[in-house]
Design an enzyme around this catalytic site. Structure first.
Site, PDB file in Angstrom:
ATOM      1  N   GLU A  30      97.535 -73.221  18.057  1.00  0.00           N
ATOM      2  CA  GLU A  30      97.027 -72.799  19.363  1.00  0.00           C
ATOM      3  C   GLU A  30      97.766 -73.574  20.452  1.00  0.00           C
ATOM      4  O   GLU A  30      97.704 -74.805  20.487  1.00  0.00           O
ATOM      5  CB  GLU A  30      95.527 -73.075  19.439  1.00  0.00           C
ATOM      6  CG  GLU A  30      94.911 -72.582  20.721  1.00  0.00           C
ATOM      7  CD  GLU A  30      93.405 -72.787  20.772  1.00  0.00           C
ATOM      8  OE1 GLU A  30      92.935 -73.877  20.380  1.00  0.00           O
ATOM      9  OE2 GLU A  30      92.704 -71.872  21.220  1.00  0.00           O
ATOM     10  N   GLY A  69      81.042 -89.084  24.713  1.00  0.00           N
ATOM     11  CA  GLY A  69      80.781 -87.953  23.806  1.00  0.00           C
ATOM     12  C   GLY A  69      80.514 -88.435  22.392  1.00  0.00           C
ATOM     13  O   GLY A  69      79.604 -87.950  21.718  1.00  0.00           O
ATOM     14  N   GLU A 122      82.262 -73.903  18.600  1.00  0.00           N
ATOM     15  CA  GLU A 122      83.137 -72.820  19.066  1.00  0.00           C
ATOM     16  C   GLU A 122      84.503 -73.467  19.257  1.00  0.00           C
ATOM     17  O   GLU A 122      84.684 -74.281  20.161  1.00  0.00           O
ATOM     18  CB  GLU A 122      82.568 -72.223  20.356  1.00  0.00           C
ATOM     19  CG  GLU A 122      83.007 -70.796  20.585  1.00  0.00           C
ATOM     20  CD  GLU A 122      84.261 -70.701  21.404  1.00  0.00           C
ATOM     21  OE1 GLU A 122      85.360 -70.727  20.781  1.00  0.00           O
ATOM     22  OE2 GLU A 122      84.167 -70.634  22.629  1.00  0.00           O
ATOM     23  N   GLY A 171      85.398 -88.250  26.004  1.00  0.00           N
ATOM     24  CA  GLY A 171      84.959 -87.793  24.684  1.00  0.00           C
ATOM     25  C   GLY A 171      84.857 -88.951  23.715  1.00  0.00           C
ATOM     26  O   GLY A 171      83.885 -89.076  22.963  1.00  0.00           O
TER      27      GLY A 171
HETATM   28  P1  ADP Z   1      90.371 -80.002  24.804  1.00  0.00           P
HETATM   29  O1  ADP Z   1      91.680 -80.280  24.122  1.00  0.00           O
HETATM   30  O2  ADP Z   1      90.109 -78.578  25.111  1.00  0.00           O
HETATM   31  O3  ADP Z   1      90.037 -80.942  25.911  1.00  0.00           O
HETATM   32  P2  ADP Z   1      88.633 -81.489  23.118  1.00  0.00           P
HETATM   33  O4  ADP Z   1      88.114 -81.032  21.819  1.00  0.00           O
HETATM   34  O5  ADP Z   1      89.513 -82.675  23.159  1.00  0.00           O
HETATM   35  O6  ADP Z   1      89.327 -80.194  23.683  1.00  0.00           O
HETATM   36  O7  ADP Z   1      87.468 -81.757  24.145  1.00  0.00           O
HETATM   37  C1  ADP Z   1      86.357 -80.917  24.321  1.00  0.00           C
HETATM   38  C2  ADP Z   1      85.159 -81.758  24.699  1.00  0.00           C
HETATM   39  O8  ADP Z   1      84.884 -82.642  23.621  1.00  0.00           O
HETATM   40  C3  ADP Z   1      85.346 -82.643  25.931  1.00  0.00           C
HETATM   41  O9  ADP Z   1      84.119 -82.709  26.646  1.00  0.00           O
HETATM   42  C4  ADP Z   1      85.674 -83.986  25.323  1.00  0.00           C
HETATM   43  O10 ADP Z   1      85.343 -85.061  26.175  1.00  0.00           O
HETATM   44  C5  ADP Z   1      84.785 -83.971  24.091  1.00  0.00           C
HETATM   45  N1  ADP Z   1      85.223 -84.867  23.007  1.00  0.00           N
HETATM   46  C6  ADP Z   1      86.487 -85.211  22.663  1.00  0.00           C
HETATM   47  N2  ADP Z   1      86.488 -86.056  21.625  1.00  0.00           N
HETATM   48  C7  ADP Z   1      85.182 -86.252  21.278  1.00  0.00           C
HETATM   49  C8  ADP Z   1      84.519 -87.016  20.259  1.00  0.00           C
HETATM   50  N3  ADP Z   1      85.195 -87.732  19.396  1.00  0.00           N
HETATM   51  N4  ADP Z   1      83.164 -86.967  20.196  1.00  0.00           N
HETATM   52  C9  ADP Z   1      82.475 -86.204  21.055  1.00  0.00           C
HETATM   53  N5  ADP Z   1      83.030 -85.471  22.043  1.00  0.00           N
HETATM   54  C10 ADP Z   1      84.370 -85.480  22.156  1.00  0.00           C
END
Ligand code: ADP
Length: 467
Positions: A375, A206, A244, A202
């Site tokens: 949560e 991401g 979401e 992420g």
């Molecule tokens: P969880 O705790 O359920 O993993 P996250 O919100 O950390 O939830 O992650 C959900 C998705 O968001 C994953 O695909 C993760 O790689 C992505 N993600 C996490 N941080 C970022 C960011 N800063 N920018 C874009 N995507 C992100």
């Protein structure tokens, strides 16, 4: 499975990045694969592929787009057993839940949206104007690990039907389901570049993808904190954003209802998938004078739950997805004890290999405790009491979240309570969800809706032509 390739331009492509992430089976703690962490050059190529494909996909007859999406659905059905197996391995979801829900829900939701889109009008006449609905462009789909197939499906089905092209970045903990889905999409024969998949973290992949200037919309499912940070990225080029996010949803039991049903409905959302479900009904509210009976019903329900190897047919609860997540859940359990809540069931890490936490129920909980507000995303239920229905509604709404909810009680009264809850979805007694109805959250649980035409609308840009 080692995968040093990414899917874009309609084919598996060698990655520029040489970095990779390991995928770990939470039941055995073994490394079961590694996937590439796409770097900026890889992301640029995937986005360019989606951008190049957009115009012709967007102008394709909606019926033709639906035929391609239908091919993806057929592929999911044909490769259901493989999807189930890979999810058990990388997520630890139980076989029964993977079969009954994880894959089946995707099939049902896709079918429902395809049915709805058949009669949807992409063009309307308003006085002397023709109003056209079309895709935004490239949608970055960022998905979490808890429903590794359906979280992607809920984004790509409406986005593609609306005329957008997509770049999917699945969660780093569960990329193998996403890779299998990309194989299915490849077999479905979509025009090159319409669907693209890149793996990675992420914070790197991401982050860069959602900031990309050629991305027109961000569709994200995950934690509220990351969701908030995506607003910042969306603002740079005024991107459409669909979020979401988290939940801490209430189940209210009303006098005169079926208490066993209230306990079962609530508990099941915390047992299946180990409670790693954003819409889990993790706060159970009961009248104060029903607390003792509720405790007995809960103990009775939990005593027969099988926790163990998710591959075994009768297992209901498997491991938590990762060591980190297991520690988060255990920390919340400790916090609950420290704040004065009492453990009724479970409360410990299990003495066996894998990231197993006992299904846990807390009583003596007040709504200001951390375990009642945050949560946990694990198999932890908290039981709270109320003196009046008015107070139950107030407590249920006293949350930063508003994703889901349940009311068990005499139907008329239950509906009155449901109307006053500030959440996007509420189940009354045995009411079952229809996939044509919207799913999404009030307050900090999100922005926009998924499923059916409600989902499609979030991916449509609107233009008026005056003649
Ligand atoms: P969880 O705790 O359920 O993993 P996250 O919100 O950390 O939830 O992650 C959900 C998705 O968001 C994953 O695909 C993760 O790689 C992505 N993600 C996490 N941080 C970022 C960011 N800063 N920018 C874009 N995507 C992100």
């Amino acid at each position: 499975m080692n995968r040093q390739t990414l899917y874009y331009n309609g084919a598996w492509q060698d990655a520029h990045s040489t970095e990779y992430e390991e995928v770990i089976n939470p039941t055995t703690e073994e490394v079961i694969g590694e996937v590439v962490t796409a770097d900026q050059e890889d992301v640029n190529k995937a986005v360019a592929s989606a951008k190049a494909a957009f115009d012709s996909w967007n102008t394709l007859e909606p019926k033709k787009r639906a035929e391609y999406v239908e091919n993806i659905l057929k592929g999911i059905t044909a490769r259901k057993d493989e999807l189930v197996d890979v999810m058990i391995k990388e997520l630890g979801t139980s076989r029964q839940f993977a079969e009954s829900t994880q894959v089946t829900v995707s099939e049902k939701e896709m079918k429902a949206t395809l049915e709805e889109i058949e009669t949807f009008s992409f063009e309307d006449e308003v006085d002397n104007a023709t109003v056209i609905k079309e895709g935004y462009g490239v949608v970055a789909c960022i998905t979490p690990w808890n429903y590794p197939l359906n979280q992607i499906q809920r984004k790509i089905t409406p986005a593609l039907l609306a005329g957008n092209t997509v770049v999917v970045k699945p969660a780093e903990l569960t990329p193998m389901t996403a890779i299998l889905l990309a194989e299915i999409v490849d077999e479905a024969g979509l025009p090159d570049g319409v669907f693209n998949l890149i793996t990675g973290t992420g914070s790197e992949t991401g982050d860069y993808l959602t900031s990309h200037e050629d991305v027109s919309a961000i569709s994200f499912t995950g934690s509220t904190d990351v969701g908030k940070s995506l607003y910042e990225k969306a603002k740079t080029t005024v991107k459409q954003i669909v979020l979401e996010l988290g939940g801490k949803s209430p189940m209210i039991y009303l006098d005169g209802g079926d208490l066993e049903l209230a306990v079962k409905n609530s508990a099941n959302t915390l047992l299946h998938n180990q409670g790693q479900t954003c819409s889990a009904l993790s706060r159970l509210f009961v009248p104060k004078d029903e607390l003792e009976r509720t405790k007995e019903v809960i103990k009775d329900y939990y005593k027969d739950i099988k926790v163990g190897d998710p591959n075994e047919e009768d297992t209901m609860v498997g491991p938590i997805v990762s060591k980190d997540q297991m520690e988060t859940v255990l920390n919340y359990i400790e916090k609950g004890k420290e704040e004065g809540a009492e453990i009724l069931v479970g409360g410990n890490k299990m003495d066996r290999k894998g990231y197993f936490v006992e299904p846990t129920v807390f009583v003596n909980v007040t709504n200001d405790m951390t375990i009642a507000q945050e949560e946990i995303f694990g198999p932890v239920l908290v039981v709270l009491t109320y003196d009046s229905v008015e107070e139950a509604i107030e407590l249920a709404n006293d949350s930063i979240y508003g994703l889901s909810g349940g009311v068990v009680g005499p139907e008329d009264e239950a509906i009155k309570v449901a109307r006053r809850l500030k959440t996007g979805n509420i189940t009354i007694n045995e009411g079952a969800r229809t996939p044509k109805a919207p799913f999404g959250g009030y307050k900090q649980s999100g922005l926009g809706r998924e499923n059916g035409l409600y989902g499609v609308e979030d991916y449509l840009e609107v233009k008026a032509i005056f003649k």
